[in-house]
Structures are given as structure tokens and as C-alpha cells.
Design an enzyme around this catalytic site. Structure first.
Site, PDB file in Angstrom:
ATOM      1  N   CYS A  20       0.814  -1.433  -0.322  1.00 20.25           N
ATOM      2  CA  CYS A  20      -0.329  -0.176   0.297  1.00 20.25           C
ATOM      3  C   CYS A  20       0.560   1.204   0.132  1.00 20.25           C
ATOM      4  O   CYS A  20       1.910   0.764   0.072  1.00 20.25           O
ATOM      5  CB  CYS A  20      -0.827   0.259   1.226  1.00 20.25           C
ATOM      6  N   TYR A 261      12.186  -1.467  -7.566  1.00 20.55           N
ATOM      7  CA  TYR A 261      10.542  -1.618  -8.472  1.00 20.55           C
ATOM      8  C   TYR A 261      10.219  -1.047  -7.659  1.00 20.55           C
ATOM      9  O   TYR A 261       8.680  -0.131  -8.149  1.00 20.55           O
ATOM     10  CB  TYR A 261      10.697  -3.492  -8.156  1.00 20.55           C
ATOM     11  N   CYS A 456      17.353  -4.127   4.421  1.00 22.07           N
ATOM     12  CA  CYS A 456      16.734  -4.947   4.375  1.00 22.07           C
ATOM     13  C   CYS A 456      16.779  -5.596   2.931  1.00 22.07           C
ATOM     14  O   CYS A 456      15.735  -5.190   2.164  1.00 22.07           O
ATOM     15  CB  CYS A 456      14.817  -5.135   4.396  1.00 22.07           C
TER      16      CYS A 456
END
Length: 486
Positions: A20, A261, A456
Site C-alpha cells: 500500500c 521496483y 532489508c
């Protein structure tokens, strides 16, 4: 969530999906209209549903709907109801919770302290455990979303102020969260201590704005001020802007895939142009895995910047060998397998006059299940390509994400099941290569520290920065690697 058939929506059906995007504004006339514009700019982060909650100083107003922002929040009768000078909004692509209106955010609770609306980007990795505990205490959940856990933790807290209650709630959750919270006392923006998911702060006149990406600020003419820091809570109300840092400081681990991305190429993430980083990735890929070819062809649209970088570094001409139609909706009806196969070509079609007889190198951002790559390579061969080489602008995706990205289970990730050579055979490419994890870090302008994780990158390395409590309970044990990396 992904559809049953990954080609129902053309070549985009096999991509990783961000859960989201969030946008909020404090102190602006017609605040909800600004939020709607901001959500338009963040539509790529969630195309399943959208919602806006506003506050007029007395009452909260909400509208949530399935589908895109356009068609739901460009209607005068809807926007007229969302009155007030402050509002938050959310676009959703589910990773937890069913696809249903009750899970569309912002979620709202009428607590003892007043109204409490929350929009969440990320995923809580211990939500199910917390939910069971709250259920036993008597909490009644209205959704299946992990975000509702935060509302119940705030509601059941023994502290006095909303900020203290929120801080106590966040101390109990694991995983990733960038939150926008709207209460009668003001607006709160916060990120988890590792800063896994992004959140930026901007200004438009006297108004304060928060958004998942800087491009949402650009769209409304706002000025970027800074990122909300990992572990920071920013409170905005009539008294001004205050910053709180209630959590012990740890080394940040922002998601590396935002650069590959998720973010729009015209955004700036962590002070770096996403577009320039993606060009750098392509250049690194050309250095690491050169190939003789006539043309560099991007898989549109996400492969374009990396393909430009690959072309500039290698000297191989950049060409649009796949043409994308932007006029095919997600609701295109495909009644049979044969028509469904033709539906792929409605959205992406080979530029046969260019491709015929040529050696090409295809540039894509990732390989997930591999089904899309099979179709792309075959499309090029059907167009007459003499050789088809594939270069991927991210390392092999061998691990699932549990921090707000819709990732298939590991057994369905092609790179988790096959070697690169076997993958090349599977997709029928003459050669296949991925950028190395070290090359990806170099494209970001840094050298990877193998002893001290900087980001991460768990989807590539399996080095998860938090415990995965719900997964561990489901599988019956907590992997030692997770304990060590916390």
C-alpha cells in the site's frame, strides 16, 4: 493478492506487489482533495482499493471503496462529504486479510479517547499472536487486517494520552510499519525502528504533509522537507510539529526493493533519485554480465531505466522491442484459455519489425515465479529473434517477504527451486544473469558490509531483520538464523 492466473493482466501479473501507500495532510482547506491527488500519484503501490478519512474539528468522515482512486474519489458527491482541514488516505494491495471492503483503510475506531483512524504501509509479523491475545481479552475485530491489531492495542492500553497509548502499542508489534494516524488531538506519522517501509514529510504553504513517496508531494506542488526517521513519531496539531523518539535506536534496515521496483522512478528515496539508481543497476549489470547483442530491450515499464543504464554502459543500442498498451483495463473479460492468451498481447506486443533476425538482451527488474519470463522470451522468439538473452536488475528472489510485499510462498519462487542455469533452460533463454547483491549495493552508491547489514534485503539473502513470530508458530519453530539476525 495475485490472481489465479498470473497472465490475466498481461505481463504485470507475475510481479511482486507492494501492499500500500499512504498520504496525509494537516491544515489545508479541502484537505481530502489534496489526499485524493496524492493517492493518484501513489496508485502503483496499491490498485485493489482506496480510502480517505477526514476530520472537520468535530466529526470524522470516511469513504472507502474497492478499485482505483479514479472513479471513486473524483466524484463531487463523495468529496463534498469528506469535509475538514485534515485528512489521511490509503491505497491497498492486500498481503494480509481478505479482499473485502471491511479491510480497506484507513481503519477507524471510536475509542474512549475519541476517534482513531489509521493508515498502514507494511506488515506486522506477530499480528496473529497479538490478535489471539486481544480476542481472549474481549476485543471484537471488524476486519481480518493486521492493522486493526494496532487499534485494539491502543484501545486497551492503561496509559492516559493517545501518544502514550500508541507508543505502548507499537512496543508490542514486530515487523514493518509506516503509519498515519488521525485523532481529535492531531495527526501522527511514524515508522518502525528499522525504517523498513518509507515515509516522507513535506510542506505546502502552512500545511504539513506525509506520504509514502516524494512523487506524491510533487503532484500537489508541495516541498520535500525530510524523511520521517526510523523509530520516530511526528505529531502535528494546532500547537505545531513535535518529534518523539521513544524506541531504542538500532541500525536502520530500509527495504532495498524500493529502489529496484516499488517506488516510482520520479521519486527520491533516501536522498537518491530512484531513476538514477535504476540506471546504475543496469550499468552494474552490464559490467558483471556482458553479452553480445544487437539491441537492449526493456520489459516495460519497470525495466526501462535499468535497460538505459545497461545500454549506456555496454554501448549496445536501446530499443523498444516490446510495446505496451496503456488502455487495457484490469477487468478485461477472458472467457477461455485461448482468448486469455490473446489478452496478453493486448497489453504487451513484440515490435516484430525491429526484433526479426536480431540478437537481443531483455532487461527486467525481477523473476518471481518465472511464468512471465517464459511468455516474454517466447514472444521474442515468435517475433523472429535470433538469440534472446535475459538480464535481471535484482539478485535472485529466493525468499518470501513478510514486511508488506505480496510474495508467493518460497516453494513457488523459481530461484528458490532452481539454479540460474536451470532457470535459463526453463524460460528458454540463450543466457540468463542477475545482478549480484554486492553489485546492487554499489548501484546504490555504497559497498555492502557483509558483517553489518545496511538494508532489508531478505528476499534475496534470507537475512530477516526481525523475528517472524507468526511464521515460526505456524511452522513450529523459530529458525536460528532469524534469532541471530534480530
Amino acid at each position: 493478492m495475485l490472481t489465479t492466473n498470473p497472465f490475466d493482466h498481461g505481463l504485470d501479473g507475475d510481479k511482486l506487489r507492494e501492499e500500500c501507500g499512504v498520504f496525509g495532510i494537516w491544515g489545508a482547506d479541502n484537505a481530502a482533495s489534496f489526499v485524493a491527488l496524492g493517492l493518484h500519484a501513489l496508485q502503483h503501490r496499491g490498485q485493489e482499493a482506496a480510502g480517505i478519512t477526514s476530520f472537520d474539528g468535530h466529526n470524522f468522515h470516511s469513504h472507502r471503496a474497492m478499485g482505483h482512486v479514479a472513479g471513486n474519489f473524483d466524484r463531487e458527491e463523495v468529496m463534498r462529504l469528506l469535509s475538514g482541514r485534515t485528512a489521511i488516505g490509503h491505497v491497498r494491495y492486500s498481503t494480509t486479510g481478505e479482499t473485502a471492503l471491511r479491510n480497506v483503510q484507513p481503519l477507524f475506531g471510536d475509542l474512549a479517547q475519541g476517534g482513531f483512524a489509521v493508515a498502514h504501509n507494511g506488515n506486522l509479523s506477530n499480528a496473529m499472536k497479538l490478535r489471539r491475545t486481544l480476542n481472549r481479552r474481549g476485543s471484537i475485530f471488524q476486519s481480518t487486517s493486521d492493522t486493526e491489531v494496532i487499534i485494539h492495542l491502543v484501545a486497551t492500553s492503561g496509559h492516559g494520552s493517545t501518544l502514550e497509548r500508541l507508543t505502548e502499542a507499537l512496543r508490542q508489534v514486530e515487523g514493518a510499519y509506516s503509519l498515519l494516524i488521525l485523532t481529535e488531538e492531531g495527526m501522527v506519522a511514524c515508522r518502525d525502528p528499522l525504517g523498513i517501509r518509507p515515509l516522507v514529510m513535506g510542506k505546502l504553504g502552512e500545511s504539513t504533509i506525509f506520504a509514502s513517496e516524494t512523487v506524491a508531494l510533487d503532484v500537489i506542488g508541495a516541498t520535500y522537507i525530510r524523511d520521517v526517521d526510523p523509530g520516530e513519531l511526528v505529531v502535528v496539531n494546532e500547537g505545531g510539529i513535535r518529534s518523539f523518539r521513544p524506541f531504542a535506536k538500532v541500525e536502520a534496515r530500509p527495504c532495498i526493493f524500493e529502489h529496484v521496483y516499488f517506488s516510482r522512478p520520479d521519486s527520491v528515496a533516501e536522498g537518491k533519485s530512484v531513476y538514477e539508481v535504476r540506471k546504475n543497476i543496469g550499468a552494474e549489470l552490464a559490467i558483471e554480465s556482458p553479452v553480445e547483442a544487437d539491441y537492449v530491450v526493456p520489459v516495460p515499464d519497470s525495466g526501462v531505466p535499468a535497460a538505459i543504464g545497461f545500454s549506456q554502459q555496454s554501448g549496445i543500442p536501446f530499443e523498444l522491442g516490446i510495446i505496451r498498451s496503456h488502455y487495457v483495463g484490469r477487468t478485461f473479460i477472458q472467457p477461455t484459455d485461448g482468448i486469455r492468451h490473446l489478452g496478453v498481447k493486448l497489453k504487451h506486443n513484440a515490435n516484430s519489425a525491429l526484433i526479426d533476425g536480431k540478437k537481443i538482451v531483455l532487461i527486467d527488474d525481477s523473476i518471481v515465479r518465472g511464468t512471465t519470463s517464459v511468455k516474454i522470451v517466447q514472444m521474442m522468439r515468435d517475433a523472429g529473434a535470433r538469440e534472446v538473452h535475459m538480464r535481471i536488475a535484482s539478485p535472485p528472489t529466493r525468499h518470501s517477504c513478510f514486511y508488506g510485499v505480496d510474495t508467493p510462498e518460497r516453494a513457488k519462487l523459481l530461484a528458490a527451486q532452481m539454479s540460474v542455469e536451470a532457470m535459463a533452460d526453463y524460460i528458454n533463454a540463450d543466457s540468463l544473469a542477475f545482478i549480484s547483491i554486492d553489485g546492487l549495493y554499489r548501484a546504490l552508491g555504497t559497498e555492502r558490509d557483509h558483517d553489518k547489514p545496511q538494508r532489508c534485503d531478505a528476499c534475496f539473502t534470507g537475512d530477516y531483520p526481525t523475528l517472524l513470530t507468526d511464521l515460526a508458530e505456524k511452522e513450529g519453530a523459530i529458525p536460528l538464523s532469524l534469532v541471530a539476525s534480530r
